[in-house]
Design a protein around this motif. Structure first.
Motif, PDB file in Angstrom:
ATOM      1  N   TYR A  80       0.826  -1.196   0.000  1.00  0.00           N
ATOM      2  CA  TYR A  80       0.000   0.000   0.000  1.00  0.00           C
ATOM      3  C   TYR A  80       0.870   1.260   0.000  1.00  0.00           C
ATOM      4  CZ  TYR A  80      -3.363  -3.448   1.652  1.00  0.00           C
ATOM      5  OH  TYR A  80      -4.151  -4.557   1.788  1.00  0.00           O
ATOM      6  N   LEU A  81       0.270   2.334  -0.473  1.00  0.00           N
ATOM      7  CA  LEU A  81       0.882   3.652  -0.345  1.00  0.00           C
ATOM      8  C   LEU A  81      -0.208   4.601   0.134  1.00  0.00           C
ATOM      9  CD1 LEU A  81       3.512   5.278  -0.760  1.00  0.00           C
ATOM     10  CD2 LEU A  81       2.570   6.007  -2.963  1.00  0.00           C
ATOM     11  N   GLN A  82      -0.139   4.937   1.413  1.00  0.00           N
ATOM     12  CA  GLN A  82      -1.069   5.903   1.978  1.00  0.00           C
ATOM     13  C   GLN A  82      -0.512   7.291   1.719  1.00  0.00           C
ATOM     14  OE1 GLN A  82      -4.128   5.530   3.695  1.00  0.00           O
ATOM     15  NE2 GLN A  82      -4.150   7.756   3.459  1.00  0.00           N
ATOM     16  N   MET A  83      -1.300   8.113   1.071  1.00  0.00           N
ATOM     17  CA  MET A  83      -0.849   9.460   0.693  1.00  0.00           C
ATOM     18  C   MET A  83      -1.748  10.486   1.372  1.00  0.00           C
ATOM     19  SD  MET A  83      -0.066   8.846  -3.366  1.00  0.00           S
ATOM     20  CE  MET A  83      -1.795   8.663  -3.795  1.00  0.00           C
ATOM     21  N   ASN A  84      -1.158  11.276   2.246  1.00  0.00           N
ATOM     22  CA  ASN A  84      -1.883  12.316   2.964  1.00  0.00           C
ATOM     23  C   ASN A  84      -1.405  13.692   2.537  1.00  0.00           C
ATOM     24  OD1 ASN A  84      -3.212  10.289   4.455  1.00  0.00           O
ATOM     25  ND2 ASN A  84      -1.609  10.299   6.023  1.00  0.00           N
ATOM     26  N   SER A  85      -2.201  14.683   2.826  1.00  0.00           N
ATOM     27  CA  SER A  85      -1.843  16.078   2.514  1.00  0.00           C
ATOM     28  C   SER A  85      -1.362  16.219   1.069  1.00  0.00           C
ATOM     29  CB  SER A  85      -0.756  16.563   3.474  1.00  0.00           C
ATOM     30  OG  SER A  85      -1.194  16.474   4.810  1.00  0.00           O
ATOM     31  N   LEU A  86      -2.145  15.670   0.171  1.00  0.00           N
ATOM     32  CA  LEU A  86      -1.745  15.674  -1.240  1.00  0.00           C
ATOM     33  C   LEU A  86      -1.669  17.101  -1.782  1.00  0.00           C
ATOM     34  CD1 LEU A  86      -3.733  12.569  -2.394  1.00  0.00           C
ATOM     35  CD2 LEU A  86      -1.278  12.897  -2.695  1.00  0.00           C
ATOM     36  N   GLN A  87      -0.714  17.290  -2.656  1.00  0.00           N
ATOM     37  CA  GLN A  87      -0.469  18.582  -3.271  1.00  0.00           C
ATOM     38  C   GLN A  87      -0.552  18.425  -4.786  1.00  0.00           C
ATOM     39  OE1 GLN A  87       3.487  19.348  -1.856  1.00  0.00           O
ATOM     40  NE2 GLN A  87       2.871  19.354   0.297  1.00  0.00           N
ATOM     41  N   ALA A  88      -0.738  19.543  -5.477  1.00  0.00           N
ATOM     42  CA  ALA A  88      -0.813  19.506  -6.938  1.00  0.00           C
ATOM     43  C   ALA A  88       0.437  18.857  -7.537  1.00  0.00           C
ATOM     44  CB  ALA A  88      -1.005  20.905  -7.485  1.00  0.00           C
ATOM     45  N   GLU A  89       1.578  19.057  -6.889  1.00  0.00           N
ATOM     46  CA  GLU A  89       2.840  18.492  -7.393  1.00  0.00           C
ATOM     47  C   GLU A  89       2.878  16.969  -7.284  1.00  0.00           C
ATOM     48  OE1 GLU A  89       2.097  21.553  -5.692  1.00  0.00           O
ATOM     49  OE2 GLU A  89       3.749  21.179  -4.278  1.00  0.00           O
ATOM     50  N   ASP A  90       1.931  16.384  -6.573  1.00  0.00           N
ATOM     51  CA  ASP A  90       1.886  14.923  -6.474  1.00  0.00           C
ATOM     52  C   ASP A  90       1.141  14.296  -7.657  1.00  0.00           C
ATOM     53  OD1 ASP A  90       1.311  15.446  -2.998  1.00  0.00           O
ATOM     54  OD2 ASP A  90       3.196  14.794  -3.912  1.00  0.00           O
ATOM     55  N   THR A  91       0.576  15.121  -8.512  1.00  0.00           N
ATOM     56  CA  THR A  91      -0.120  14.610  -9.691  1.00  0.00           C
ATOM     57  C   THR A  91       0.844  13.832 -10.571  1.00  0.00           C
ATOM     58  OG1 THR A  91      -1.759  16.383  -9.708  1.00  0.00           O
ATOM     59  CG2 THR A  91      -1.334  15.278 -11.800  1.00  0.00           C
ATOM     60  N   ALA A  92       0.478  12.577 -10.853  1.00  0.00           N
ATOM     61  CA  ALA A  92       1.365  11.703 -11.620  1.00  0.00           C
ATOM     62  C   ALA A  92       0.674  10.370 -11.847  1.00  0.00           C
ATOM     63  CB  ALA A  92       2.675  11.472 -10.869  1.00  0.00           C
ATOM     64  N   VAL A  93       1.279   9.572 -12.711  1.00  0.00           N
ATOM     65  CA  VAL A  93       0.923   8.166 -12.793  1.00  0.00           C
ATOM     66  C   VAL A  93       1.821   7.432 -11.795  1.00  0.00           C
ATOM     67  CG1 VAL A  93       0.798   6.102 -14.232  1.00  0.00           C
ATOM     68  CG2 VAL A  93       0.263   8.349 -15.216  1.00  0.00           C
ATOM     69  N   GLN A 114       1.039  -1.582 -14.202  1.00  0.00           N
ATOM     70  CA  GLN A 114       0.628  -0.777 -15.348  1.00  0.00           C
ATOM     71  C   GLN A 114       0.428   0.697 -14.983  1.00  0.00           C
ATOM     72  OE1 GLN A 114      -1.453  -2.464 -13.500  1.00  0.00           O
ATOM     73  NE2 GLN A 114      -3.123  -1.028 -13.153  1.00  0.00           N
ATOM     74  N   GLY A 115       0.357   0.986 -13.706  1.00  0.00           N
ATOM     75  CA  GLY A 115       0.221   2.370 -13.263  1.00  0.00           C
ATOM     76  C   GLY A 115      -1.210   2.758 -12.965  1.00  0.00           C
ATOM     77  N   THR A 116      -1.356   3.724 -12.069  1.00  0.00           N
ATOM     78  CA  THR A 116      -2.663   4.272 -11.739  1.00  0.00           C
ATOM     79  C   THR A 116      -2.517   5.791 -11.630  1.00  0.00           C
ATOM     80  OG1 THR A 116      -4.552   4.140 -10.211  1.00  0.00           O
ATOM     81  CG2 THR A 116      -2.365   3.996  -9.220  1.00  0.00           C
ATOM     82  N   GLN A 117      -3.476   6.512 -12.194  1.00  0.00           N
ATOM     83  CA  GLN A 117      -3.388   7.962 -12.262  1.00  0.00           C
ATOM     84  C   GLN A 117      -3.868   8.594 -10.965  1.00  0.00           C
ATOM     85  OE1 GLN A 117      -2.370  10.123 -14.952  1.00  0.00           O
ATOM     86  NE2 GLN A 117      -2.545  11.661 -13.329  1.00  0.00           N
ATOM     87  N   VAL A 118      -3.079   9.528 -10.467  1.00  0.00           N
ATOM     88  CA  VAL A 118      -3.461  10.352  -9.327  1.00  0.00           C
ATOM     89  C   VAL A 118      -3.420  11.805  -9.783  1.00  0.00           C
ATOM     90  CG1 VAL A 118      -2.822  11.155  -7.025  1.00  0.00           C
ATOM     91  CG2 VAL A 118      -2.629   8.724  -7.604  1.00  0.00           C
ATOM     92  N   THR A 119      -4.545  12.482  -9.644  1.00  0.00           N
ATOM     93  CA  THR A 119      -4.631  13.884 -10.033  1.00  0.00           C
ATOM     94  C   THR A 119      -5.093  14.689  -8.824  1.00  0.00           C
ATOM     95  OG1 THR A 119      -5.186  13.286 -12.307  1.00  0.00           O
ATOM     96  CG2 THR A 119      -5.622  15.549 -11.622  1.00  0.00           C
ATOM     97  N   VAL A 120      -4.312  15.707  -8.480  1.00  0.00           N
ATOM     98  CA  VAL A 120      -4.626  16.547  -7.336  1.00  0.00           C
ATOM     99  C   VAL A 120      -4.910  17.955  -7.848  1.00  0.00           C
ATOM    100  CG1 VAL A 120      -3.867  17.393  -5.099  1.00  0.00           C
ATOM    101  CG2 VAL A 120      -3.055  15.169  -5.926  1.00  0.00           C
ATOM    102  N   SER A 121      -6.109  18.416  -7.621  1.00  0.00           N
ATOM    103  CA  SER A 121      -6.475  19.760  -8.063  1.00  0.00           C
ATOM    104  C   SER A 121      -6.215  20.757  -6.939  1.00  0.00           C
ATOM    105  CB  SER A 121      -7.943  19.796  -8.475  1.00  0.00           C
ATOM    106  OG  SER A 121      -8.774  19.532  -7.372  1.00  0.00           O
ATOM    107  N   SER A 122      -5.720  21.916  -7.325  1.00  0.00           N
ATOM    108  CA  SER A 122      -5.383  22.931  -6.310  1.00  0.00           C
ATOM    109  C   SER A 122      -6.483  23.963  -6.173  1.00  0.00           C
ATOM    110  CB  SER A 122      -4.077  23.613  -6.700  1.00  0.00           C
ATOM    111  OG  SER A 122      -4.187  24.192  -7.985  1.00  0.00           O
TER     112      SER A 122
END
Length: 122
Positions: A80-93, A114-122
């Motif tokens: 697992y990868l728990q991601m908290n306090s996400l920022q726009a700069e964390d946007t990536a596959v 194969q990758g999974t998309q994470v998009t963080v809107s500011s």
């Protein structure tokens, strides 16, 4: 042969949390050091976090330290990868990867998802 399947990506707002999963299809991840990597739009892939195959030592990129947590379940089939306090700069596959008996700072992994998309809107 290890097949890795990531899930849990999505669109979130800055400050939100997401938890990514990486499952081994048809097998176990025992003996594998597991890593998470990401590729932001227009940039090269970069290391995010890793957990060792033996004692569960963890290692993080400076950019995510204190915000992201890598872990693995007791059955050694999912990471697992728990991601908290996400920022726009964390946007990536985001990709998970496996390396047989790899070191915690390994750079060349044996298997990739194969990758999974994470998009963080500011």
């Amino acid at each position: 042969q290890v097949q890795l399947v990531e899930s849990g990506g999505g669109l979130v707002q800055a400050g939100d949390s997401l938890k990514l999963s990486c499952a081994a299809s048809g097998g176990t991840l025992s003996g594998y050091t597991m890593g998470w990597f990401r590729q932001p739009p227009g940039k090269e892939r970069e290391f995010v976090a890793a957990i060792s195959w033996s004692y569960g030592a963890v290692y993080y990129a400076d950019s995510v330290k204190g915000r992201f947590t890598i872990s693995r379940d007791n059955t050694r089939t999912t990471v697992y990868l728990q991601m908290n306090s996400l920022q726009a700069e964390d946007t990536a596959v985001y990709y998970c990867a496996a390396k047989w008996h790899g070191g915690i700072r390994s750079v060349n992994y044996d298997y990739w998802g194969q990758g999974t998309q994470v998009t963080v809107s500011s």
